[in-house]
Design a protein around this motif. Structure first.
Motif, short mmCIF file in Angstrom:
data_model
loop_
_atom_site.label_atom_id
_atom_site.label_comp_id
_atom_site.label_asym_id
_atom_site.label_seq_id
_atom_site.Cartn_x
_atom_site.Cartn_y
_atom_site.Cartn_z
N TYR A 171 0.84 -1.20 0.00
CA TYR A 171 0.00 0.00 0.00
C TYR A 171 0.87 1.24 0.00
O TYR A 171 2.05 1.17 0.39
CB TYR A 171 -0.93 -0.01 1.22
N ASP A 176 1.26 3.59 1.91
CA ASP A 176 1.93 3.95 3.16
C ASP A 176 3.11 3.02 3.46
O ASP A 176 3.73 3.12 4.51
CB ASP A 176 0.94 3.97 4.33
N PRO A 230 -6.90 -15.57 7.90
CA PRO A 230 -7.17 -14.69 9.04
C PRO A 230 -7.36 -13.22 8.62
O PRO A 230 -7.08 -12.86 7.48
CB PRO A 230 -5.92 -14.84 9.90
N GLY A 237 -4.66 -10.37 3.58
CA GLY A 237 -4.47 -9.83 2.24
C GLY A 237 -5.56 -10.26 1.27
O GLY A 237 -5.44 -10.05 0.06
N THR A 262 -7.14 -7.28 -0.47
CA THR A 262 -6.12 -6.72 -1.36
C THR A 262 -6.03 -7.54 -2.64
O THR A 262 -5.96 -7.00 -3.75
CB THR A 262 -4.76 -6.68 -0.64
N HIS A 276 -6.33 2.37 7.61
CA HIS A 276 -5.43 1.57 6.79
C HIS A 276 -5.39 0.12 7.25
O HIS A 276 -4.46 -0.60 6.93
CB HIS A 276 -4.02 2.15 6.82
N LEU A 277 -6.38 -0.29 8.00
CA LEU A 277 -6.43 -1.68 8.45
C LEU A 277 -7.42 -2.46 7.61
O LEU A 277 -8.28 -1.89 6.93
CB LEU A 277 -6.86 -1.73 9.91
N GLY A 322 -11.61 -6.69 9.11
CA GLY A 322 -11.69 -7.45 10.35
C GLY A 322 -10.83 -6.82 11.45
O GLY A 322 -11.20 -6.79 12.62
N GLN A 323 -9.68 -6.28 11.05
CA GLN A 323 -8.83 -5.59 12.02
C GLN A 323 -9.54 -4.35 12.57
O GLN A 323 -9.48 -4.06 13.76
CB GLN A 323 -7.51 -5.20 11.37
N1 LIG Z 1 -5.41 1.24 2.71
C1 LIG Z 1 -4.44 0.54 3.33
N2 LIG Z 1 -3.26 1.14 3.58
C2 LIG Z 1 -2.29 0.45 4.22
N3 LIG Z 1 -2.37 -0.81 4.63
C3 LIG Z 1 -3.52 -1.46 4.40
C4 LIG Z 1 -4.62 -0.82 3.74
N4 LIG Z 1 -5.64 -1.71 3.66
C5 LIG Z 1 -5.20 -2.84 4.25
N5 LIG Z 1 -3.93 -2.71 4.70
C6 LIG Z 1 -3.10 -3.73 5.37
O1 LIG Z 1 -2.84 -4.78 4.44
C7 LIG Z 1 -2.99 -6.04 5.04
C8 LIG Z 1 -4.01 -6.86 4.25
O2 LIG Z 1 -5.29 -6.22 4.33
P1 LIG Z 1 -6.58 -6.83 3.65
O3 LIG Z 1 -7.65 -5.82 3.75
O4 LIG Z 1 -6.25 -7.35 2.31
O5 LIG Z 1 -6.88 -8.07 4.64
P2 LIG Z 1 -8.05 -9.12 4.57
O6 LIG Z 1 -7.42 -10.44 4.39
O7 LIG Z 1 -9.07 -8.70 3.60
O8 LIG Z 1 -8.60 -9.05 6.07
P3 LIG Z 1 -10.11 -9.11 6.63
O9 LIG Z 1 -10.45 -10.55 6.79
O10 LIG Z 1 -9.98 -8.46 7.98
O11 LIG Z 1 -10.99 -8.36 5.70
C9 LIG Z 1 -3.40 -5.80 6.49
O12 LIG Z 1 -2.28 -5.98 7.32
C10 LIG Z 1 -3.84 -4.36 6.53
O13 LIG Z 1 -3.49 -3.77 7.76
#
Ligand SMILES: Nc1ncnc2c1ncn2[C@@H]1O[C@H](COP(=O)(O)OP(=O)(O)OP(=O)(O)O)[C@@H](O)[C@H]1O
Ligand SMILES: Nc1ncnc2c1ncn2[C@@H]1O[C@H](COP(=O)(O)OP(=O)(O)OP(=O)(O)O)[C@@H](O)[C@H]1O
Ligand SMILES: [Mg+2]
Ligand SMILES: [Mg+2]
Lengths: 254, 228, 257, 257
Positions: free
Chosen positions: C14, C16, C39, C43, C46, D138-139, D142-143
């Motif tokens: 990302y 950041d 979990p 990702g 993403t 930026h999480l 679920g976080q």
């Molecule tokens: N906009 C963002 N900017 C920076 N980091 C991000 C952003 N969105 C997600 N992340 C980080 O990227 C990682 C993957 O996030 P992602 O949203 O793909 O997880 P996920 O598998 O979909 O989780 P969940 O089951 O909680 O939806 C995480 O560690 C998250 O903190």
């Protein structure tokens, strides 16, 4: 979505100026500009002192000159206005580079540009070294009425909400085959603009209600210690002191 | 129309500051009746919108440009007092933070762009609503006209300040014609945007429009035989 | 036949600086239904946002029906890949539910009664036809999610990607959505934390953890593999046993005849 | 002893004229854990938002620990009632996770190391301590939900109200949240569509449908009552049988010794 994370105007540096409490910086800017504005007509040397003083602040705040110059673009409208003055003002005429210009107009334009530009640069420096959140805190410390602080708090937040929601809407549109290049599709954008206002409002409303649920009373809790020591005030006072002394000297030597 | 530092002389800047302080003081008292826990964020949103509107600079004629003011929109959505405060906040942030409009000219800018626009714009809205049919939708044309007129009115107030304390020596007549002429055009843009926004809010959330508040509806109660 | 979806060596950070994907490889055949488990923060979202080019610019490649996801093909790819976002508020933006559902098919060129039929059909599928004239942001969360699903169904995509479609749905809607998905003869990729739902709908599952695919196989086998499950924060919910579940309802899962 | 929560004849219409509650009656005793079940759009979130005076102005009354929810008591009530919103984006607004979790306790007057401890403890509870300095937006979804739960836990409310807390959580986090909630000796009201989760956590359930409470009783009995369940769009998920579930894990549910 959230308030006050790094603003695009803010330069994230560790510097003397960044560390100054916001209320000191705001007071310094206001006093500095006031001193500049009261500089008498006819003295030109004080502006050199002002420029040097701001230059020192920029150096101490580690704000690079190109950044400042780029942001001075905000001045354009009134620079254009100043350019008209020598042509449009009445009074005795002089010849400059083959153009017949009004002498007073020329002087007025010079003063206007000098004073205006100094004000602009002072603001640019403030914005580059202070986060919006801290600006709020500073204004609160300077006893700006609570209601105005509150509106301003929400305003900063909503600017982000508006940008965030605009972005979400754009992604949603494009994911469903929207082609922004067709002219007919302007209507869609206009249509969703109405929805944008309400959507932003309702998002912000829910966030606000969630804040209230956690005991928010209209004042953000202060985590960073924003109290200012005498030393810090003294340091912040340097800039306006120089400016005031200069103005006073200019009037005295007139 | 944001007046920069040094454009109006110091004594008149002080006069502007005094007028603005008194005006904002009155608004602060008046706003207490308009604002509650729920409308405070609305005021913030309106301020953010006005902020965005004022960024929209559009060229009018021969190198001059004007921008929207947003005073009428603010007054219609959150009430005249709070509306003026919203624009005041926008101008303060612009002056301190965005270098748009002088810090020392803030009083003058608040007077012309926050106070005059809301007083004139909202005054016209109130007047027209008395003439138009008593429906929430009537606020839309009223806001259109209010916005249309508020902008040249604000330009006129600016010319007033200029006449008394201008530092540039331009002829008053010229400034008057140029300012008011430009701002009649800006007023049209302002009117269209104000009417569009108010219109969309009135259809979906009439409760958010200050000028149309106060309609109640009866609630229905249902009785059930509980299972289990 | 070309695979429906091929992801190769996909890595992404990302803006950041936070890296979310560290080289994902995944191939999905035409008509397959695959669950993506893993979990929070693994990702998954993403990855999903790469499948139609919303995110991009990292390393690796994504290809849809043989077409690489690049700027030049992105329009065509967005016609073919329908994504239901994790947050329905990211999906809905028009002033009414009807306009929102019509938005996608209208972009595909549908007009008039044909468009109206398509919209109505999608709304009936998710049980929201009577809400057609309400603004989406005035619906309950679960209602918004149902409309979000309808907006994508109405586009009749070749590949349907759903990010946690069952969350916030009431149990009956959840089952109805399962029935809809089981009735669609298209490729489906479904991110979910609801393991029974994955078992019910998807014969195959992959586990994404910490930005890489760490397991890929039959959903049933994965759910029965305790070591892999606990290693990636996957646990069977209270009162659920895949063995007894599969003996009751084998029809749902073609791989267990 | 006064009941923890008493809702009486609560009716409410949204500003656009849509009525969501039609006379809700509900009494919850101190220390009880009650699940609120019901289909999408039933009015569950609307009810929740009345419990600390966020919504109001309709008919009927709400009282918390004997205190009526009125403008004058609203501040005191918000100290006592902690609400986890259905959408985590509504809950999180500060620039960092740490500040967001600190927001509530700071409003209660906590400062310095005491505040820091409280924040750290809540973040550890939801497994997000290492994310303390990241911006919440930026999480992953679920976080964000986990942080949203932490913001409320950090306030140590007397009554905890959770609107779909388990949605979008990975299975392990879901179980960990259950463990946290089971360990809190406070009144809990939990809105959920996850019936096994309700059975695991809440001895008692009510069903809200179309703005009224239509059933109130032991969760186990409700889940076994097929007629009531289907009448209100509640169905047991694929592979779940409350009877066998309760025989395996009776400890979770005090009413079934
Ligand atoms: N906009 C963002 N900017 C920076 N980091 C991000 C952003 N969105 C997600 N992340 C980080 O990227 C990682 C993957 O996030 P992602 O949203 O793909 O997880 P996920 O598998 O979909 O989780 P969940 O089951 O909680 O939806 C995480 O560690 C998250 O903190
Ligand atoms: N802001 C709003 N304006 C108008 N109507 C609304 C608004 N929010 C919800 N409603 C309506 O009120 C009813 C109850 O909504 P509520 O959000 O309470 O449902 P819920 O039981 O929480 O549903 P879910 O399980 O989907 O979250 C729904 O019919 C919904 O469409
Ligand atoms: Mg996700
Ligand atoms: Mg809800």
């Amino acid at each position: 979505m959230s308030a006050g994370h790094h603003h695009h105007l803010y330069l994230d540096r560790a510097s003397l100026i960044h560390r100054l409490p916001p209320q000191c910086k705001i007071a310094a800017v206001v006093l500095f500009v006031t001193a500049v504005v009261t500089t008498p007509r006819g003295s030109w040397w004080p502006y050199a002192v002002y420029v040097l003083a701001l230059g020192a602040v920029a150096a101490a705040g580690r704000v690079p000159a190109p950044t400042i110059l780029r942001r001075m673009i905000i001045e354009t409208p009134f620079v254009l206005f100043a350019v008209i003055l020598p042509f449009a003002s009445p009074g005795p005429k002089t010849d400059v580079l083959g153009l017949t210009l009004s002498a007073t107009g020329l002087e007025s334009a010079g003063i206007l540009l000098a004073k205006g530009t100094l004000g602009v640069v002072a603001s640019i420096l403030l914005a580059a070294t202070t986060q919006p959140r801290d600006l709020l805190l500073g204004l609160q410390r300077l006893h700006m009425p609570q209601l105005l602080v509150q509106i301003m708090t929400f305003m900063f937040r909503y600017i982000e909400v508006v940008l965030g929601e605009m972005n979400r809407m754009r992604v949603a549109r494009e994911s469903r085959g929207f082609d922004a290049r067709h002219v007919g599709h302007l209507k869609v954008v206009a249509q969703s603009a109405g929805a944008l206002f309400i959507r932003c409002y309702e998002r912000g409303e829910r966030v606000h209600l969630a804040m209230l649920s956690r005991g928010y009373t209209g004042r953000l809790p202060v985590f960073a210690d924003a109290r200012s020591s005498t030393g810090q005030w003294a340091m912040a006072a340097l800039l306006p002191l120089v400016a005031v002394a200069t103005t006073v000297a200019a009037w005295a030597t007139l | 129309m944001h007046v920069p530092d040094g454009f109006i002389d110091a004594p008149l800047s002080v006069v502007g500051g005094v007028i603005a302080t008194v005006g904002v003081g009155v608004c602060l008292r008046g706003a207490r009746r308009e604002l509650d826990e729920k409308t405070a964020p609305l005021a913030g949103l309106v301020a953010a919108f006005v902020f965005a509107l004022q960024m929209l600079n559009f060229p009018v004629a021969l190198g001059t440009s004007g921008h929207l003011l947003g005073g009428t929109l603010a007054a219609v959505l959150v009430g005249p007092y709070t509306g003026a405060l919203c624009v005041t906040v926008v101008l303060t942030v612009q002056a301190l933070f965005f270098a748009d409009g002088g810090t020392t000219a803030l009083g003058i800018n608040i007077t012309t762009m926050a106070i005059v626009t809301t007083v004139v714009g909202y005054g016209i809205v109130v007047l027209l609503r008395a003439l138009l049919p008593a429906r929430p939708a009537s606020v839309v044309p009223a806001a259109f006209v209010g916005a249309l007129i508020s902008v040249p009115a604000s330009a006129l107030a600016f010319v007033g300040f200029y006449a008394l304390g201008g530092t540039t020596g331009l002829s008053l007549g010229g400034v008057l014609v140029a300012m008011v002429g430009v701002h009649v055009l800006v007023g049209i843009g302002e009117a269209v945007i104000t009417a569009l926004t108010v219109g969309s809010v009135v259809t979906v959330r009439p409760d958010l429009v200050y000028a149309t508040r106060s309609y109640e509806q009866p609630l229905e109660i249902r009785h059930t035989e509980q299972a289990a | 036949m070309t695979a429906s979806l091929v992801v190769h060596g996909l890595a992404f950070a990302y803006p950041d600086g936070h890296q979310a994907l560290y080289g994902v490889d995944l191939t999905v055949a035409r008509g397959e239904r695959v669950a993506v488990l893993g979990p929070n923060g693994a990702g998954k979202t993403t990855l999903v946002l790469h499948l139609n080019g919303i995110l991009g610019g990292g390393r690796g490649t994504v290809a849809v029906a043989g077409l690489p996801v690049t700027k030049e093909h992105v329009r065509e790819i967005r016609r073919r890949v329908g994504i239901v976002f994790q947050d329905p508020d990211d999906q809905l933006f028009m002033p009414t539910v009807r306009e929102d559902v019509a938005f996608g098919p209208a972009n595909l060129g549908l007009r008039g009664p044909e468009l109206a039929d398509r919209v109505h059909e999608a709304l009936v599928q998710v049980g929201m036809a009577e809400y057609a004239d309400r603004p989406p942001h005035h619906l309950s969360y679960g209602q918004r999610r149902r409309v979000a699903v309808a907006t994508v169904l109405a586009m009749r995509p070749e590949i349907l990607v759903l990010d946690e479609p069952s969350s916030n749905l009431d149990p009956a809607s959840r089952r109805e959505l399962a029935d809809i998905l089981l009735g669609l003869p298209i490729t489906i990729l479904m991110v979910t934390h609801d393991l029974p739902y994955a078992l019910q709908l998807c014969p195959r599952s992959v586990i994404l953890d910490d930005g890489v695919i760490v397991a890929d196989g039959s959903t049933y086998d994965l759910l029965c593999d305790d070591a892999t499950m606990t290693a990636h924060r996957l646990e069977l919910p209270f009162g659920f046993d895949p063995r007894s579940a599969m003996s009751v309802a084998p029809a749902a899962s073609p791989s267990f005849p």
